[in-house]
Design a protein around this motif. Structure first.
Motif, PDB file in Angstrom:
ATOM      1  N   MET A   1       0.803  -1.219   0.000  1.00 42.91           N
ATOM      2  CA  MET A   1       0.000   0.000   0.000  1.00 42.91           C
ATOM      3  C   MET A   1       0.838   1.272   0.000  1.00 42.91           C
ATOM      4  O   MET A   1       0.366   2.324  -0.440  1.00 42.91           O
ATOM      5  CB  MET A   1      -0.937   0.008   1.214  1.00 42.91           C
ATOM      6  CG  MET A   1      -2.057  -1.014   1.143  1.00 42.91           C
ATOM      7  SD  MET A   1      -3.134  -0.801  -0.287  1.00 42.91           S
ATOM      8  CE  MET A   1      -3.856   0.807   0.063  1.00 42.91           C
ATOM      9  N   ALA A   2       2.068   1.201   0.472  1.00 43.20           N
ATOM     10  CA  ALA A   2       2.891   2.410   0.599  1.00 43.20           C
ATOM     11  C   ALA A   2       2.997   3.201  -0.704  1.00 43.20           C
ATOM     12  O   ALA A   2       2.767   4.420  -0.711  1.00 43.20           O
ATOM     13  CB  ALA A   2       4.270   2.058   1.139  1.00 43.20           C
ATOM     14  N   PRO A   3       3.316   2.571  -1.856  1.00 42.62           N
ATOM     15  CA  PRO A   3       3.407   3.370  -3.083  1.00 42.62           C
ATOM     16  C   PRO A   3       2.054   3.917  -3.537  1.00 42.62           C
ATOM     17  O   PRO A   3       1.989   4.976  -4.174  1.00 42.62           O
ATOM     18  CB  PRO A   3       3.992   2.399  -4.111  1.00 42.62           C
ATOM     19  CG  PRO A   3       3.763   1.036  -3.552  1.00 42.62           C
ATOM     20  CD  PRO A   3       3.750   1.185  -2.065  1.00 42.62           C
ATOM     21  N   ILE A   4       0.979   3.230  -3.185  1.00 35.30           N
ATOM     22  CA  ILE A   4      -0.358   3.719  -3.533  1.00 35.30           C
ATOM     23  C   ILE A   4      -0.697   4.943  -2.692  1.00 35.30           C
ATOM     24  O   ILE A   4      -1.188   5.955  -3.201  1.00 35.30           O
ATOM     25  CB  ILE A   4      -1.397   2.596  -3.350  1.00 35.30           C
ATOM     26  CG1 ILE A   4      -1.091   1.455  -4.326  1.00 35.30           C
ATOM     27  CG2 ILE A   4      -2.816   3.122  -3.539  1.00 35.30           C
ATOM     28  CD1 ILE A   4      -1.855   0.183  -4.071  1.00 35.30           C
ATOM     29  N   PHE A   5      -0.431   4.863  -1.383  1.00 38.15           N
ATOM     30  CA  PHE A   5      -0.623   6.031  -0.521  1.00 38.15           C
ATOM     31  C   PHE A   5       0.228   7.201  -1.028  1.00 38.15           C
ATOM     32  O   PHE A   5      -0.249   8.349  -1.093  1.00 38.15           O
ATOM     33  CB  PHE A   5      -0.238   5.716   0.922  1.00 38.15           C
ATOM     34  CG  PHE A   5      -1.192   4.797   1.643  1.00 38.15           C
ATOM     35  CD1 PHE A   5      -2.554   4.930   1.507  1.00 38.15           C
ATOM     36  CD2 PHE A   5      -0.706   3.815   2.495  1.00 38.15           C
ATOM     37  CE1 PHE A   5      -3.439   4.107   2.194  1.00 38.15           C
ATOM     38  CE2 PHE A   5      -1.574   2.985   3.190  1.00 38.15           C
ATOM     39  CZ  PHE A   5      -2.944   3.128   3.041  1.00 38.15           C
ATOM     40  N   ASP A   6       1.485   6.925  -1.373  1.00 32.04           N
ATOM     41  CA  ASP A   6       2.383   7.978  -1.868  1.00 32.04           C
ATOM     42  C   ASP A   6       1.787   8.666  -3.093  1.00 32.04           C
ATOM     43  O   ASP A   6       1.786   9.901  -3.188  1.00 32.04           O
ATOM     44  CB  ASP A   6       3.757   7.399  -2.249  1.00 32.04           C
ATOM     45  CG  ASP A   6       4.602   7.007  -1.052  1.00 32.04           C
ATOM     46  OD1 ASP A   6       4.328   7.493   0.066  1.00 32.04           O
ATOM     47  OD2 ASP A   6       5.545   6.203  -1.237  1.00 32.04           O
ATOM     48  N   ARG A   7       1.285   7.871  -4.017  1.00 30.42           N
ATOM     49  CA  ARG A   7       0.759   8.428  -5.271  1.00 30.42           C
ATOM     50  C   ARG A   7      -0.476   9.296  -5.022  1.00 30.42           C
ATOM     51  O   ARG A   7      -0.567  10.420  -5.531  1.00 30.42           O
ATOM     52  CB  ARG A   7       0.418   7.297  -6.238  1.00 30.42           C
ATOM     53  CG  ARG A   7      -0.123   7.789  -7.557  1.00 30.42           C
ATOM     54  CD  ARG A   7      -0.420   6.648  -8.501  1.00 30.42           C
ATOM     55  NE  ARG A   7      -0.972   7.142  -9.757  1.00 30.42           N
ATOM     56  CZ  ARG A   7      -1.393   6.360 -10.721  1.00 30.42           C
ATOM     57  NH1 ARG A   7      -1.324   5.039 -10.609  1.00 30.42           N
ATOM     58  NH2 ARG A   7      -1.908   6.877 -11.826  1.00 30.42           N
ATOM     59  N   ILE A   8      -1.409   8.783  -4.236  1.00 31.05           N
ATOM     60  CA  ILE A   8      -2.624   9.557  -3.945  1.00 31.05           C
ATOM     61  C   ILE A   8      -2.261  10.856  -3.233  1.00 31.05           C
ATOM     62  O   ILE A   8      -2.781  11.928  -3.558  1.00 31.05           O
ATOM     63  CB  ILE A   8      -3.608   8.735  -3.089  1.00 31.05           C
ATOM     64  CG1 ILE A   8      -4.187   7.566  -3.891  1.00 31.05           C
ATOM     65  CG2 ILE A   8      -4.719   9.609  -2.531  1.00 31.05           C
ATOM     66  CD1 ILE A   8      -5.150   7.956  -4.983  1.00 31.05           C
ATOM     67  N   GLU A   9      -1.365  10.770  -2.261  1.00 29.49           N
ATOM     68  CA  GLU A   9      -0.966  11.965  -1.512  1.00 29.49           C
ATOM     69  C   GLU A   9      -0.332  13.013  -2.427  1.00 29.49           C
ATOM     70  O   GLU A   9      -0.566  14.212  -2.268  1.00 29.49           O
ATOM     71  CB  GLU A   9      -0.034  11.578  -0.363  1.00 29.49           C
ATOM     72  CG  GLU A   9      -0.770  10.849   0.758  1.00 29.49           C
ATOM     73  CD  GLU A   9       0.151  10.175   1.757  1.00 29.49           C
ATOM     74  OE1 GLU A   9       1.388  10.223   1.577  1.00 29.49           O
ATOM     75  OE2 GLU A   9      -0.370   9.587   2.724  1.00 29.49           O
ATOM     76  N   ARG A  10       0.458  12.570  -3.402  1.00 26.53           N
ATOM     77  CA  ARG A  10       1.024  13.514  -4.372  1.00 26.53           C
ATOM     78  C   ARG A  10      -0.085  14.156  -5.201  1.00 26.53           C
ATOM     79  O   ARG A  10      -0.089  15.360  -5.436  1.00 26.53           O
ATOM     80  CB  ARG A  10       2.006  12.801  -5.318  1.00 26.53           C
ATOM     81  CG  ARG A  10       3.388  12.589  -4.766  1.00 26.53           C
ATOM     82  CD  ARG A  10       4.378  12.201  -5.860  1.00 26.53           C
ATOM     83  NE  ARG A  10       3.910  11.119  -6.731  1.00 26.53           N
ATOM     84  CZ  ARG A  10       4.052   9.823  -6.461  1.00 26.53           C
ATOM     85  NH1 ARG A  10       4.654   9.434  -5.350  1.00 26.53           N
ATOM     86  NH2 ARG A  10       3.618   8.906  -7.297  1.00 26.53           N
ATOM     87  N   GLU A  11      -1.024  13.328  -5.637  1.00 31.00           N
ATOM     88  CA  GLU A  11      -2.067  13.812  -6.540  1.00 31.00           C
ATOM     89  C   GLU A  11      -3.036  14.789  -5.872  1.00 31.00           C
ATOM     90  O   GLU A  11      -3.675  15.587  -6.560  1.00 31.00           O
ATOM     91  CB  GLU A  11      -2.840  12.622  -7.130  1.00 31.00           C
ATOM     92  CG  GLU A  11      -1.996  11.805  -8.096  1.00 31.00           C
ATOM     93  CD  GLU A  11      -2.681  10.534  -8.553  1.00 31.00           C
ATOM     94  OE1 GLU A  11      -2.556  10.195  -9.745  1.00 31.00           O
ATOM     95  OE2 GLU A  11      -3.341   9.867  -7.718  1.00 31.00           O
ATOM     96  N   VAL A  12      -3.162  14.721  -4.554  1.00 27.67           N
ATOM     97  CA  VAL A  12      -4.076  15.639  -3.851  1.00 27.67           C
ATOM     98  C   VAL A  12      -3.316  16.660  -2.992  1.00 27.67           C
ATOM     99  O   VAL A  12      -3.895  17.301  -2.133  1.00 27.67           O
ATOM    100  CB  VAL A  12      -5.118  14.877  -2.997  1.00 27.67           C
ATOM    101  CG1 VAL A  12      -6.004  13.998  -3.866  1.00 27.67           C
ATOM    102  CG2 VAL A  12      -4.466  14.080  -1.882  1.00 27.67           C
ATOM    103  N   HIS A  13      -2.024  16.815  -3.264  1.00 28.01           N
ATOM    104  CA  HIS A  13      -1.196  17.831  -2.586  1.00 28.01           C
ATOM    105  C   HIS A  13      -1.220  17.680  -1.065  1.00 28.01           C
ATOM    106  O   HIS A  13      -1.313  18.669  -0.335  1.00 28.01           O
ATOM    107  CB  HIS A  13      -1.642  19.247  -2.973  1.00 28.01           C
ATOM    108  CG  HIS A  13      -1.526  19.532  -4.434  1.00 28.01           C
ATOM    109  ND1 HIS A  13      -2.478  19.158  -5.340  1.00 28.01           N
ATOM    110  CD2 HIS A  13      -0.554  20.154  -5.138  1.00 28.01           C
ATOM    111  CE1 HIS A  13      -2.108  19.530  -6.552  1.00 28.01           C
ATOM    112  NE2 HIS A  13      -0.940  20.135  -6.457  1.00 28.01           N
TER     113      HIS A  13
END
Length: 202
Positions: A104-116
């Protein structure tokens, strides 16, 4: 079905991958010009059952968004990762797989980037939060600032009734527009009561 944190992200990903996508949202489609900061009026308009939805036995209030963007349009932007021990419990008790902390870590990272998603700066805490942080420090307790999904937040305090500044990076201003730009269709004020699966001819 639904254009909140789950539905809108799925819609954007699928539309951007070339699939035909239709988004159905029970609530209305409102944007920053509709977010007048009139709390009584907007609470009735943006929340499921005017924020009066409850469990069947009336013991728990379900404060749930019912608008394009779902609860991400009316929440207070706190970004929490599902803790590893919860992911482990889901795997152990419910047979969920592919959702370990490492996966899940890379998925959390990606979402967090996409929503600032960013940690709240120390100077941005309200007086109430400052009392809690100072009190915890005096007691020797460890505290951390939460992360919020905001870009250009002016801290007006009306997060619960939509962001008139489009600073809140809800799915209303992130994933729904991405899905639409990739060819998805959106129907607001569309309550889904039944889903029927049919095979296409050909």
């Amino acid at each position: 079905i639904g254009t909140g944190a789950g539905g809108a992200v799925a819609a954007a990903r699928l539309a951007e991958a070339g699939y035909d996508v239709v988004m159905l949202e029970e609530g209305g489609y409102y944007t920053k010009s509709d977010f007048t900061e009139r709390e009584a009026e907007l609470t009735e308009r943006l929340y499921a059952e005017g924020a009066l939805r409850t469990t069947e036995d009336l013991s728990i209030a379900l404060v749930q968004g019912s608008t394009v963007g779902g609860s991400t349009t009316v929440n207070w932007m706190i970004m929490l990762r599902t803790p590893p021990y919860v992911l482990e419990q889901w795997a152990r008790e419910s047979g969920v797989y592919g959702m370990s902390a490492g996966e899940m870590a890379p998925i959390f990272d990606r979402i967090e980037r996409e929503v600032h998603s960013r940690t709240v700066p120390l100077d941005a805490h309200s007086a109430n939060n400052r009392i809690l942080l100072d009190g915890a420090a005096a007691l020797g307790w460890r505290t951390t600032s939460a992360a919020i999904n905001a870009n250009g937040c002016i801290r007006c305090g009306f997060c619960g009734v939509g962001c008139r500044h489009d600073a809140k990076q809800s799915t209303l201003v992130t994933f729904v527009p991405r899905a639409l730009a990739a060819g998805a269709t959106l129907y607001a004020n569309a309550r889904v009561s039944r889903v029927e699966l049919r095979e296409r001819d050909g």
